[in-house]
Design a protein around this motif. Structure first.
Motif, PDB file in Angstrom:
ATOM      1  N   PRO A   9      37.123  36.653  44.908  1.00  0.00           N
ATOM      2  CA  PRO A   9      37.286  37.363  43.632  1.00  0.00           C
ATOM      3  C   PRO A   9      38.632  37.067  42.975  1.00  0.00           C
ATOM      4  N   SER A  10      39.681  36.962  43.778  1.00  0.00           N
ATOM      5  CA  SER A  10      40.998  36.664  43.220  1.00  0.00           C
ATOM      6  C   SER A  10      41.049  35.254  42.627  1.00  0.00           C
ATOM      7  N   GLN A  11      40.296  34.347  43.187  1.00  0.00           N
ATOM      8  CA  GLN A  11      40.233  32.978  42.672  1.00  0.00           C
ATOM      9  C   GLN A  11      39.560  32.955  41.294  1.00  0.00           C
ATOM     10  N   ILE A  12      38.525  33.748  41.144  1.00  0.00           N
ATOM     11  CA  ILE A  12      37.827  33.843  39.855  1.00  0.00           C
ATOM     12  C   ILE A  12      38.739  34.469  38.812  1.00  0.00           C
ATOM     13  N   LEU A  13      39.459  35.506  39.205  1.00  0.00           N
ATOM     14  CA  LEU A  13      40.390  36.154  38.284  1.00  0.00           C
ATOM     15  C   LEU A  13      41.493  35.187  37.861  1.00  0.00           C
ATOM     16  N   CYS A  14      42.007  34.406  38.792  1.00  0.00           N
ATOM     17  CA  CYS A  14      43.028  33.396  38.453  1.00  0.00           C
ATOM     18  C   CYS A  14      42.477  32.384  37.460  1.00  0.00           C
ATOM     19  N   ALA A  54      38.728  42.789  30.829  1.00  0.00           N
ATOM     20  CA  ALA A  54      38.702  44.249  30.658  1.00  0.00           C
ATOM     21  C   ALA A  54      37.390  44.838  31.158  1.00  0.00           C
ATOM     22  N   ALA A  55      36.316  44.100  31.021  1.00  0.00           N
ATOM     23  CA  ALA A  55      35.013  44.586  31.490  1.00  0.00           C
ATOM     24  C   ALA A  55      35.000  44.764  33.005  1.00  0.00           C
ATOM     25  N   GLY A  56      35.893  44.079  33.693  1.00  0.00           N
ATOM     26  CA  GLY A  56      35.983  44.196  35.139  1.00  0.00           C
ATOM     27  C   GLY A  56      36.738  45.430  35.606  1.00  0.00           C
ATOM     28  N   LEU A  57      37.364  46.134  34.681  1.00  0.00           N
ATOM     29  CA  LEU A  57      38.089  47.365  35.032  1.00  0.00           C
ATOM     30  C   LEU A  57      37.130  48.544  35.012  1.00  0.00           C
ATOM     31  N   ASP A  58      37.316  49.447  35.940  1.00  0.00           N
ATOM     32  CA  ASP A  58      36.500  50.651  35.995  1.00  0.00           C
ATOM     33  C   ASP A  58      36.988  51.621  34.917  1.00  0.00           C
ATOM     34  N   PRO A  59      36.163  51.913  33.906  1.00  0.00           N
ATOM     35  CA  PRO A  59      36.612  52.790  32.820  1.00  0.00           C
ATOM     36  C   PRO A  59      36.894  54.218  33.274  1.00  0.00           C
ATOM     37  N   ALA A  60      36.354  54.623  34.406  1.00  0.00           N
ATOM     38  CA  ALA A  60      36.582  55.976  34.907  1.00  0.00           C
ATOM     39  C   ALA A  60      37.810  56.060  35.819  1.00  0.00           C
ATOM     40  N   ALA A  61      38.386  54.910  36.162  1.00  0.00           N
ATOM     41  CA  ALA A  61      39.532  54.899  37.083  1.00  0.00           C
ATOM     42  C   ALA A  61      40.762  55.513  36.426  1.00  0.00           C
ATOM     43  N   THR A  62      41.524  56.233  37.228  1.00  0.00           N
ATOM     44  CA  THR A  62      42.740  56.864  36.723  1.00  0.00           C
ATOM     45  C   THR A  62      43.988  56.376  37.455  1.00  0.00           C
ATOM     46  N   ASP A  63      43.826  55.420  38.372  1.00  0.00           N
ATOM     47  CA  ASP A  63      44.990  54.916  39.094  1.00  0.00           C
ATOM     48  C   ASP A  63      45.897  54.130  38.143  1.00  0.00           C
TER      49      ASP A  63
END
Length: 142
Positions: A9-14, A54-63
């Motif tokens: 997953p980190s390779q795809i993000l890079c 941005a679509a990969g971020l959890d919209p409900a996350a609060t961290d």
């Protein structure tokens, strides 16, 4: 050691962050050359990559990490839209400065993940043994 056929997953993000960087550099060149259509297409492509990220971020996350990364993506998008509307190199440079630490961090993390995968490749149960050993060390320390 042979690289796994499956991407980390980190390779795809890079890859996405590198693609975004390339689009922003293309936009910078287009602004410098007053190439309006090329600038528009480069910024459009960059904002599409940002939308994918941005679509990969959890919209409900609060961290803090997720919230701050979402804000970074919004700031990048605003800087790029400003560059497109105003044909300004300043906004492009600001975008590159905003992107650099995130891109560097993910490349560093991905390199560590690749090394970790190479160390444990072909060693059955190695990851489990390491986790058990680490848990033992922590238990002994307490």
């Amino acid at each position: 050691a042979a690289e796994s056929a499956q991407s980390r997953p980190s390779q795809i993000l890079c890859f996405l962050l590198d693609t975004l960087h390339e689009h922003i550099l293309a936009a910078r060149e287009a602004v410098a050359g007053n190439q309006i259509e090329r600038r528009f297409l480069a910024i459009k492509s960059a904002t599409e990559v940002i939308a994918d990220l941005a679509a990969g971020l959890d919209p409900a996350a609060t961290d803090a990490w997720t919230v701050q990364t979402g804000k970074l993506y919004k700031a990048l998008t605003l800087r790029l839209l400003e560059a497109n509307v105003c044909n300004t190199a300043r906004s492009i440079e600001e975008s590159l400065l905003l992107l650099a630490p995130l891109r560097h961090a993910w490349h560093t993390f991905d390199a560590q993940e690749a090394l970790r995968a190479a160390c444990f490749e072909g060693v059955p149960g190695a990851k489990d043994s390491l986790a058990t050993a680490a848990a033992g060390v922590l238990a002994a320390a307490n």
